[in-house]
Design a protein around this motif. Structure first.
Motif, mmCIF file in Angstrom:
data_model
loop_
_atom_site.group_PDB
_atom_site.id
_atom_site.type_symbol
_atom_site.label_atom_id
_atom_site.label_comp_id
_atom_site.label_asym_id
_atom_site.label_seq_id
_atom_site.Cartn_x
_atom_site.Cartn_y
_atom_site.Cartn_z
ATOM 1 N N THR A 61 0.831 -1.188 0.000
ATOM 2 C CA THR A 61 0.000 0.000 0.000
ATOM 3 C C THR A 61 0.871 1.245 0.000
ATOM 4 O OG1 THR A 61 -1.880 1.095 1.044
ATOM 5 C CG2 THR A 61 -0.209 0.199 2.523
ATOM 6 N N LEU A 66 -4.655 3.847 1.616
ATOM 7 C CA LEU A 66 -4.790 2.443 1.256
ATOM 8 C C LEU A 66 -4.936 2.293 -0.254
ATOM 9 C CD1 LEU A 66 -4.967 -0.431 2.379
ATOM 10 C CD2 LEU A 66 -7.450 -0.119 2.536
ATOM 11 N N SER A 68 -6.084 1.035 -3.742
ATOM 12 C CA SER A 68 -7.405 0.535 -4.140
ATOM 13 C C SER A 68 -7.381 -0.972 -4.394
ATOM 14 C CB SER A 68 -7.920 1.283 -5.366
ATOM 15 O OG SER A 68 -7.061 1.090 -6.472
ATOM 16 N N THR A 70 -5.394 -3.191 -2.992
ATOM 17 C CA THR A 70 -5.270 -3.825 -1.685
ATOM 18 C C THR A 70 -6.607 -3.800 -0.962
ATOM 19 O OG1 THR A 70 -2.939 -3.239 -1.560
ATOM 20 C CG2 THR A 70 -4.056 -3.701 0.523
ATOM 21 N N LYS A 71 -7.286 -2.677 -1.023
ATOM 22 C CA LYS A 71 -8.595 -2.553 -0.369
ATOM 23 C C LYS A 71 -9.585 -3.560 -0.938
ATOM 24 C CE LYS A 71 -12.254 0.737 0.679
ATOM 25 N NZ LYS A 71 -12.701 2.145 0.573
ATOM 26 N N GLN A 75 -11.441 -6.514 1.136
ATOM 27 C CA GLN A 75 -12.903 -6.591 1.182
ATOM 28 C C GLN A 75 -13.402 -7.932 0.653
ATOM 29 O OE1 GLN A 75 -13.741 -3.034 -1.093
ATOM 30 N NE2 GLN A 75 -14.212 -1.855 0.752
ATOM 31 N N THR A 105 -3.949 4.566 7.468
ATOM 32 C CA THR A 105 -3.925 3.558 6.404
ATOM 33 C C THR A 105 -4.144 2.165 6.985
ATOM 34 O OG1 THR A 105 -2.445 4.938 5.093
ATOM 35 C CG2 THR A 105 -2.558 2.613 4.505
ATOM 36 N N ALA A 108 -7.779 1.851 7.882
ATOM 37 C CA ALA A 108 -8.596 1.647 6.675
ATOM 38 C C ALA A 108 -8.496 0.200 6.196
ATOM 39 C CB ALA A 108 -8.172 2.610 5.575
ATOM 40 N N ALA A 109 -7.305 -0.370 6.298
ATOM 41 C CA ALA A 109 -7.122 -1.776 5.905
ATOM 42 C C ALA A 109 -7.887 -2.709 6.838
ATOM 43 C CB ALA A 109 -5.637 -2.121 5.902
ATOM 44 N N ALA A 112 -11.533 -2.544 5.992
ATOM 45 C CA ALA A 112 -11.809 -3.277 4.749
ATOM 46 C C ALA A 112 -11.793 -4.779 4.964
ATOM 47 C CB ALA A 112 -10.786 -2.896 3.671
#
Length: 114
Positions: A61, A66, A68, A70-71, A75, A105, A108-109, A112
Motif C-alpha cells: 500500500t 490504502l 485501491s 489492496t482494499k 474486502q 492507512t 482503513a485496511a 476493509a
C-alpha cells in the motif's frame, strides 16, 4: 505457471495474493494477510519469511492511503478465516510500524478486512 502482472506494484501484489494464497473456493488459505509499504522494501522483505510460515500473502500500500487494489482484496476476503466458534478471526499484520504505514492507512485496511 501463469504470470502475475498488474499496472503497478500494488495491483501485482494483489494478483499474486489472489492467485497463490486462495483455495478452490476463493478463500484465503492462511490466517490473514501482511501489509507493507509499497514505497520502501526492507519491511516487506524482512516480513515475508514470517508471512510464509503462516501462508499469508503480502499486500502493498501507499504509506498514507490504502491502495485501491489492496482494499478490494481485503474486502473480497473479509470473513474468510473463522475461529472454531465461527467468529471472524483473520489477522492483518502491518509491517514496519507507523513510520512505514500510517495509522489511518492501517485502520482503513482493518476496516476493509472486517
Amino acid at each position: 505457471m501463469e504470470p502475475y502482472t498488474g499496472r503497478d506494484r500494488y495491483e501485482t501484489a494483489a494478483k499474486i495474493a489472489e492467485g497463490l494464497f486462495t483455495d478452490g473456493e476463493n478463500k484465503l488459505v492462511g490466517a490473514g494477510v501482511g501489509l507493507a509499504s509499497g514505497t520502501n522494501f526492507p519491511d516487506a522483505l524482512a516480513g515475508t519469511s514470517m508471512l510464509m510460515l503462516y501462508a499469508q500473502p503480502l499486500l502493498l500500500t501507499n504509506p498514507t492511503s490504502l491502495s485501491s487494489h489492496t482494499k478490494v482484496f481485503l474486502q473480497n476476503h473479509a470473513g474468510d478465516v473463522t475461529d472454531p466458534e465461527g467468529n471472524p478471526d483473520a489477522f492483518l499484520d502491518v509491517l514496519g510500524g507507523t513510520g512505514a504505514v500510517s495509522s489511518s492507512t492501517a485502520n482503513a485496511a482493518m476496516i476493509a478486512f472486517s
